[in-house]
Design a protein around this motif. Structure first.
Motif, PDB file in Angstrom:
ATOM      1  N   GLU B  25       0.781  -1.228   0.000  1.00 33.02           N
ATOM      2  CA  GLU B  25       0.000   0.000   0.000  1.00 33.02           C
ATOM      3  C   GLU B  25       0.814   1.280   0.000  1.00 33.02           C
ATOM      4  OE1 GLU B  25      -3.985   1.773   1.654  1.00 33.02           O
ATOM      5  OE2 GLU B  25      -1.963   2.208   2.329  1.00 33.02           O
ATOM      6  N   GLN B  26       1.965   1.203   0.583  1.00 32.11           N
ATOM      7  CA  GLN B  26       2.781   2.411   0.660  1.00 32.11           C
ATOM      8  C   GLN B  26       3.110   2.932  -0.736  1.00 32.11           C
ATOM      9  OE1 GLN B  26       3.497   4.448   2.934  1.00 32.11           O
ATOM     10  NE2 GLN B  26       5.208   5.611   2.100  1.00 32.11           N
ATOM     11  N   PHE B  27       3.271   2.024  -1.659  1.00 32.37           N
ATOM     12  CA  PHE B  27       3.584   2.434  -3.021  1.00 32.37           C
ATOM     13  C   PHE B  27       2.436   3.244  -3.601  1.00 32.37           C
ATOM     14  CE2 PHE B  27       6.467   2.088  -6.511  1.00 32.37           C
ATOM     15  CZ  PHE B  27       5.694   2.154  -7.669  1.00 32.37           C
ATOM     16  N   ILE B  28       1.252   2.825  -3.260  1.00 32.50           N
ATOM     17  CA  ILE B  28       0.067   3.549  -3.734  1.00 32.50           C
ATOM     18  C   ILE B  28       0.046   4.950  -3.133  1.00 32.50           C
ATOM     19  CG2 ILE B  28      -2.461   3.584  -3.758  1.00 32.50           C
ATOM     20  CD1 ILE B  28      -2.399   0.536  -3.646  1.00 32.50           C
ATOM     21  N   GLN B  29       0.422   5.015  -1.853  1.00 29.62           N
ATOM     22  CA  GLN B  29       0.493   6.325  -1.212  1.00 29.62           C
ATOM     23  C   GLN B  29       1.439   7.242  -1.969  1.00 29.62           C
ATOM     24  OE1 GLN B  29      -0.551   7.489   2.261  1.00 29.62           O
ATOM     25  NE2 GLN B  29      -2.148   6.052   1.731  1.00 29.62           N
ATOM     26  N   LEU B  30       2.541   6.670  -2.395  1.00 29.96           N
ATOM     27  CA  LEU B  30       3.506   7.476  -3.139  1.00 29.96           C
ATOM     28  C   LEU B  30       2.910   7.941  -4.457  1.00 29.96           C
ATOM     29  CD1 LEU B  30       6.911   5.604  -2.689  1.00 29.96           C
ATOM     30  CD2 LEU B  30       5.989   7.488  -1.377  1.00 29.96           C
ATOM     31  N   GLU B  31       2.207   7.039  -5.059  1.00 31.40           N
ATOM     32  CA  GLU B  31       1.583   7.408  -6.329  1.00 31.40           C
ATOM     33  C   GLU B  31       0.571   8.516  -6.116  1.00 31.40           C
ATOM     34  OE1 GLU B  31       0.105   3.534  -7.437  1.00 31.40           O
ATOM     35  OE2 GLU B  31       1.647   3.331  -8.998  1.00 31.40           O
ATOM     36  N   GLU B  32      -0.113   8.443  -5.003  1.00 36.64           N
ATOM     37  CA  GLU B  32      -1.111   9.477  -4.720  1.00 36.64           C
ATOM     38  C   GLU B  32      -0.468  10.821  -4.433  1.00 36.64           C
ATOM     39  OE1 GLU B  32      -3.594   7.958  -1.636  1.00 36.64           O
ATOM     40  OE2 GLU B  32      -4.631   6.575  -2.984  1.00 36.64           O
ATOM     41  N   LEU B  33       0.741  10.772  -3.956  1.00 38.96           N
ATOM     42  CA  LEU B  33       1.428  12.029  -3.669  1.00 38.96           C
ATOM     43  C   LEU B  33       1.899  12.705  -4.950  1.00 38.96           C
ATOM     44  CD1 LEU B  33       3.609  11.130  -0.564  1.00 38.96           C
ATOM     45  CD2 LEU B  33       1.691  12.686  -0.640  1.00 38.96           C
ATOM     46  N   GLN B  34       2.037  11.915  -5.954  1.00 34.43           N
ATOM     47  CA  GLN B  34       2.518  12.466  -7.209  1.00 34.43           C
ATOM     48  C   GLN B  34       1.478  13.432  -7.754  1.00 34.43           C
ATOM     49  OE1 GLN B  34       5.115   9.950  -9.544  1.00 34.43           O
ATOM     50  NE2 GLN B  34       3.671  10.140 -11.240  1.00 34.43           N
ATOM     51  N   ASP B  35       1.942  14.582  -8.136  1.00 34.13           N
ATOM     52  CA  ASP B  35       0.998  15.546  -8.695  1.00 34.13           C
ATOM     53  C   ASP B  35       1.726  16.437  -9.688  1.00 34.13           C
ATOM     54  OD1 ASP B  35       1.059  17.542  -5.635  1.00 34.13           O
ATOM     55  OD2 ASP B  35       2.584  17.167  -7.154  1.00 34.13           O
ATOM     56  N   ASP B  36       1.082  17.477 -10.063  1.00 36.60           N
ATOM     57  CA  ASP B  36       1.693  18.350 -11.065  1.00 36.60           C
ATOM     58  C   ASP B  36       2.977  18.990 -10.561  1.00 36.60           C
ATOM     59  OD1 ASP B  36      -1.521  19.502 -12.301  1.00 36.60           O
ATOM     60  OD2 ASP B  36      -0.292  17.743 -12.789  1.00 36.60           O
ATOM     61  N   ALA B  37       2.990  19.241  -9.291  1.00 39.59           N
ATOM     62  CA  ALA B  37       4.197  19.865  -8.740  1.00 39.59           C
ATOM     63  C   ALA B  37       5.362  18.883  -8.783  1.00 39.59           C
ATOM     64  CB  ALA B  37       3.941  20.329  -7.310  1.00 39.59           C
ATOM     65  N   ASN B  38       5.047  17.626  -8.593  1.00 36.61           N
ATOM     66  CA  ASN B  38       6.075  16.582  -8.641  1.00 36.61           C
ATOM     67  C   ASN B  38       5.606  15.445  -9.530  1.00 36.61           C
ATOM     68  OD1 ASN B  38       6.193  17.701  -5.565  1.00 36.61           O
ATOM     69  ND2 ASN B  38       8.232  17.135  -6.278  1.00 36.61           N
ATOM     70  N   PRO B  39       5.704  15.620 -10.823  1.00 39.84           N
ATOM     71  CA  PRO B  39       5.145  14.615 -11.716  1.00 39.84           C
ATOM     72  C   PRO B  39       5.883  13.278 -11.712  1.00 39.84           C
ATOM     73  CG  PRO B  39       6.296  16.317 -12.964  1.00 39.84           C
ATOM     74  CD  PRO B  39       6.308  16.758 -11.541  1.00 39.84           C
ATOM     75  N   ASN B  40       7.129  13.305 -11.266  1.00 36.56           N
ATOM     76  CA  ASN B  40       7.880  12.041 -11.244  1.00 36.56           C
ATOM     77  C   ASN B  40       8.231  11.636  -9.832  1.00 36.56           C
ATOM     78  OD1 ASN B  40       8.019  11.834 -14.100  1.00 36.56           O
ATOM     79  ND2 ASN B  40       9.573  13.450 -14.055  1.00 36.56           N
ATOM     80  N   PHE B  41       7.355  12.005  -8.980  1.00 42.02           N
ATOM     81  CA  PHE B  41       7.639  11.795  -7.566  1.00 42.02           C
ATOM     82  C   PHE B  41       8.016  10.360  -7.230  1.00 42.02           C
ATOM     83  CE2 PHE B  41       7.741  13.061  -3.300  1.00 42.02           C
ATOM     84  CZ  PHE B  41       7.092  12.120  -2.522  1.00 42.02           C
ATOM     85  N   VAL B  42       7.225   9.439  -7.705  1.00 41.98           N
ATOM     86  CA  VAL B  42       7.477   8.043  -7.330  1.00 41.98           C
ATOM     87  C   VAL B  42       8.857   7.592  -7.797  1.00 41.98           C
ATOM     88  CG1 VAL B  42       6.575   5.703  -7.369  1.00 41.98           C
ATOM     89  CG2 VAL B  42       5.013   7.615  -7.551  1.00 41.98           C
ATOM     90  N   GLN B  43       9.188   7.936  -8.995  1.00 40.08           N
ATOM     91  CA  GLN B  43      10.494   7.515  -9.513  1.00 40.08           C
ATOM     92  C   GLN B  43      11.628   8.165  -8.738  1.00 40.08           C
ATOM     93  OE1 GLN B  43      10.950   7.246 -13.886  1.00 40.08           O
ATOM     94  NE2 GLN B  43       8.761   7.674 -13.981  1.00 40.08           N
ATOM     95  N   GLU B  44      11.405   9.410  -8.377  1.00 41.71           N
ATOM     96  CA  GLU B  44      12.442  10.108  -7.612  1.00 41.71           C
ATOM     97  C   GLU B  44      12.661   9.428  -6.272  1.00 41.71           C
ATOM     98  OE1 GLU B  44      11.239  14.458  -9.422  1.00 41.71           O
ATOM     99  OE2 GLU B  44      11.111  14.146  -7.269  1.00 41.71           O
ATOM    100  N   ILE B  45      11.569   9.093  -5.652  1.00 38.27           N
ATOM    101  CA  ILE B  45      11.683   8.450  -4.346  1.00 38.27           C
ATOM    102  C   ILE B  45      12.383   7.105  -4.468  1.00 38.27           C
ATOM    103  CG2 ILE B  45      10.346   7.391  -2.474  1.00 38.27           C
ATOM    104  CD1 ILE B  45      10.328  10.322  -2.201  1.00 38.27           C
ATOM    105  N   VAL B  46      11.988   6.366  -5.475  1.00 41.47           N
ATOM    106  CA  VAL B  46      12.585   5.044  -5.638  1.00 41.47           C
ATOM    107  C   VAL B  46      14.079   5.166  -5.912  1.00 41.47           C
ATOM    108  CG1 VAL B  46      12.571   2.982  -7.079  1.00 41.47           C
ATOM    109  CG2 VAL B  46      10.422   3.965  -6.358  1.00 41.47           C
ATOM    110  N   THR B  47      14.446   6.156  -6.689  1.00 38.13           N
ATOM    111  CA  THR B  47      15.868   6.362  -6.975  1.00 38.13           C
ATOM    112  C   THR B  47      16.623   6.716  -5.704  1.00 38.13           C
ATOM    113  OG1 THR B  47      15.196   7.221  -9.128  1.00 38.13           O
ATOM    114  CG2 THR B  47      17.471   7.614  -8.471  1.00 38.13           C
TER     115      THR B  47
END
Lengths: 581, 146
Positions: B25-47
């Motif tokens: 579920e945490q991954f989904i949370q990350l996806e939900e955090l992704q928005d226009d301000a941070n469009p690649n948020f999930v990838q950034e976090i994973v990196t």
């Protein structure tokens, strides 16, 4: 959202704009939390080091509303940070951890965390953190009221207001009265419904102020104490009842934690100390952890929260004039622990207070110990309430300048131990004589433990300022207290270690910070008191009575001991700054 | 077609990652955090996670290779690693970490070493899968914007 550079009260509707400081050594989590908090419309500042966080908080005291911190961090234990923040800044702190073990959560709560979140953290959990800010504000007001009672409400400090309301304050009236009181107490127009804008000027609890506080508390009797009574006794016009109430709360928490910790500490006794570093043992204890000992006699015994420069200067451990007065570093311990009453043989009563406090100012003692640059004087703090160092005991010991007795061993033991030394001392040639007494004392110890004792003595929590050696003023190091009387030889060292450990650990949160600060300032960058100290102790040879006598001067005097110094007068200055910079 | 196809692939892969327990579920949370301000948020976090975990893995290796093994330090490192992997929702990795910590507490060196191999394996598998996944995501995005 996007308030930029908004450090004053937020204009948007609370809780939006809540200023959060997030501390976590894990960069991944830090980034995630930052994003999450921003999504809640909070103003976020991130930090990956506890020390850095503390600096940020200290620099701009009113820039944050709440702190969220991870429990496990490399540079400082999250619990310590928690205590520091609570004591110095009085901000709500939320702990986070992957580990949800009950014991950890309990520890968090004990240290004052207002919440404990388990990772992975959900958005909804973060959305609600504003309640802690709100609650704290409400409670602060309530504390005052509950402590004072309705009458209190009617009589504000200034004595002006609520009188109109008359003695019957209904709930409704109370609210308005409270609001009015708040308005008076605080200096801005605060609307209780907007806690975010309610800000009272943060009171800086200086050593002096804290000392007054402790004195008042002691006079009233710890059990019967109440903010109003304390405030009246303290006679500090600008101080509000609210300030006193919240300080009292912290003090109580601190003391109770000390007591618990002292139990833990006792178990540490028996730790061997590592080889004595060449550094002088004094160094280790040199940390003047804010001799918060609140000795009645000592002017500065109280530790102030904001020890800005007092540390070194104010600490007056001894009643003696020489005391350099180690002001109890505002070390975070300010939380109430400070009231260490340093038993002063001369002033039996004052010392009594410290002992009577069940809370055990051990922590404070420890802190103080830190300051003792000269390990020599090991002031064993019998503060621990368990020590029950009654006045009668004190005079005995103190006179002899025992204060140093580093009685390792459980607190209870401490008492006994303490007495013992006293006994021995009394038998000694000059118990009353300061200089002399120290000698017998040491001899006594020496025979018992010799080396070991030295460390404990060195532990000194209190730098006995004057030659008086009367350690009396000493602030008995709580550490020593915790250390439990070292009847055993090796104990002393352990004590020192223990003390140090305590210091570091958790005995007093502030302590840790202190030591760290001290490190910077002092000595050659050695970690003094805390880690080194113990080792140094070994070096302390008692055979050096003259030195011993000089122990008191500790902190501020150039280390007379063979050890290299612990402190240099110039360092003291540095320390001051370093400590609370 | 292409776009839909790519998108479909992304959806399928994502689903399988969850179904197979690689992500939680945490991954989904990350996806939900992704928005226009941070469009690649999930990838950034994973990196960010990869970088940090590389360091932690190295620490653990070192600790395991030292003798005698300092179990409390090892536990600390693993605790950090567990915290980190839970941040992106790396379920299997986190689970192995838990097992590792059990062995650590029991001071079972062999158990620790064995489990650590498992941890590393799960970590490698997840990393590979995520790389493929994000590549698909990027391709689908490109196709989408095209």
């Amino acid at each position: 959202m996007g308030e930029s550079g908004f450090s004053s009260p937020r204009h948007d509707a609370f809780p939006a704009g809540l200023r959060v400081l997030v501390v976590d050594d894990d960069p991944t989590w830090l980034k995630i939390l930052e994003k999450m908090l921003k999504k809640c419309s909070y103003e976020v500042t991130t930090c990956c080091l506890a020390r850095e966080a503390l600096n940020l908080l200290r620099e701009r005291k009113d820039s944050y509303d709440i702190v969220i911190s991870d429990v496990n961090m490399p540079d400082m234990d999250g619990f310590k940070l928690l205590e520091h923040v609570g004591l110095e800044m009085d901000l709500p702190v939320i702990m986070m951890s992957v580990d949800g073990e009950t014991s950890r959560v309990m520890k968090g709560v004990q240290h004052g965390a207002c919440d404990y979140l388990l990772k992975p953290i959900r958005m909804k959990e973060l959305r609600n953190i504003w309640q802690h800010v709100f609650r704290k504000k409400i409670h602060e007001v309530k504390d005052i009221e509950s402590l004072e009672g309705i009458e209190g409400l009617q009589m504000t400090r200034s004595g002006s207001d609520l009188v109109d309301d008359g003695p019957l304050l209904s709930g409704e009236d109370m609210n308005s009265a409270r609001k009015r009181k708040d308005a008076e107490n605080k200096h801005d127009d605060k609307d209780l419904s907007d806690p975010s804008s309610t800000k009272k000027a943060r009171v800086v609890w200086t050593v002096d102020l804290h000392q007054k506080f402790v004195k008042a508390v002691n006079q009233i009797g710890f059990d019967k104490v109440g903010p109003k009574k304390i405030l009246d006794l303290m006679n500090v016009p600008w101080l509000t009842r609210e300030n006193v109430a919240s300080h009292l709360q912290k003090y109580r928490l601190y003391l109770s934690r000390l007591q618990k910790d002292s139990d833990v500490k006792n178990s540490f006794l028996g730790m061997k100390h590592s080889d004595p570093p060449s550094k002088d043992s004094t160094a280790s204890f040199g940390i003047h952890s804010s001799m918060s000992m609140i000795q009645d006699d000592v002017s500065n015994s109280t530790y102030n929260f904001s020890v800005n420069n007092s540390l070194v200067q104010n600490v007056d451990l001894n009643h003696e004039g020489d005391k350099k007065g180690i002001t109890s570093a505002p070390v975070a311990e300010a939380k109430g622990a400070l009231s260490l009453d340093i038993p002063d043989p001369r002033k039996a009563q004052s010392s009594q207070i410290s002992f009577d406090h069940s809370l055990g100012s051990v922590d404070s003692g420890l802190k103080f110990a830190l300051f003792n640059s000269t390990n020599q004087t090991q002031y064993s703090w019998s503060e621990i309430s368990e020590i029950q160092f009654k006045q009668e005991c004190e005079p005995l010991q103190l006179e002899n300048g025992f204060s140093q007795l580093p009685l390792p061993g459980s607190q209870h033991q401490v008492q006994t131990e303490y007495l013992q030394p006293a006994a021995s001392i009394s038998s000694g040639p000059s118990i009353t004589e300061k200089e002399v007494s120290s000698k017998p004392l040491y001899d006594e110890y020496r025979s018992n433990h010799v080396k070991h004792l030295s460390p404990t003595e060195a532990v000194d929590l209190f730098p006995v300022p004057s030659k008086n050696q009367t350690l009396n003023n000493q602030v008995f190091n709580p550490i020593s207290a915790t250390m439990s009387s070292t009847k055993n030889q090796g104990i002393s060292l352990n004590d020192v270690e223990f003390a140090q450990r305590n210091l570091n650990g958790g005995v007093g949160v502030p302590y840790a910070s202190l030591s760290e600060d001290l490190q910077f300032c002092w000595l050659q960058g050695d970690y003094y008191a805390m880690n080194i100290g113990l080792q140094d102790f070994e070096c302390i040879e008692y055979n050096d009575p003259p030195l011993i006598a000089e122990i008191p001067f500790l902190l501020y005097d150039a280390p007379r001991f063979d050890h290299e110094h612990l402190f240099d007068p110039t360092e003291y200055a540095a320390i001051d700054q370093g400590l609370f910079a | 077609m292409d776009r839909n196809h790519l998108q479909h692939q992304v959806t399928c892969m994502r689903k399988s990652l969850f179904d197979q327990g690689y992500l939680d579920e945490q991954f989904i949370q990350l996806e939900e955090l992704q928005d226009d301000a941070n469009p690649n948020f999930v990838q950034e976090i994973v990196t960010l996670f990869y970088t940090d975990s590389a360091r932690l893995i190295q620490n653990i290796e070192q600790a395991l290779n030292s003798s005698p093994i300092d179990f409390s330090k090892l536990d600390d490192y693993m605790h950090q690693f567990k915290g980190s992997s839970s941040s992106i929702g790396a379920k299997k990795v986190t689970d192995e970490c838990k097992v590792f910590r059990e062995y650590c507490r029991a001071e079972n060196a062999e158990g620790c070493i064995r489990t650590f191999q498992q941890v590393k394996q799960e970590y490698a598998i997840l990393r590979r899968k995520l790389e493929v996944y994000f590549q698909m995501v990027r391709q689908a995005d490109v196709a989408h914007t095209a």
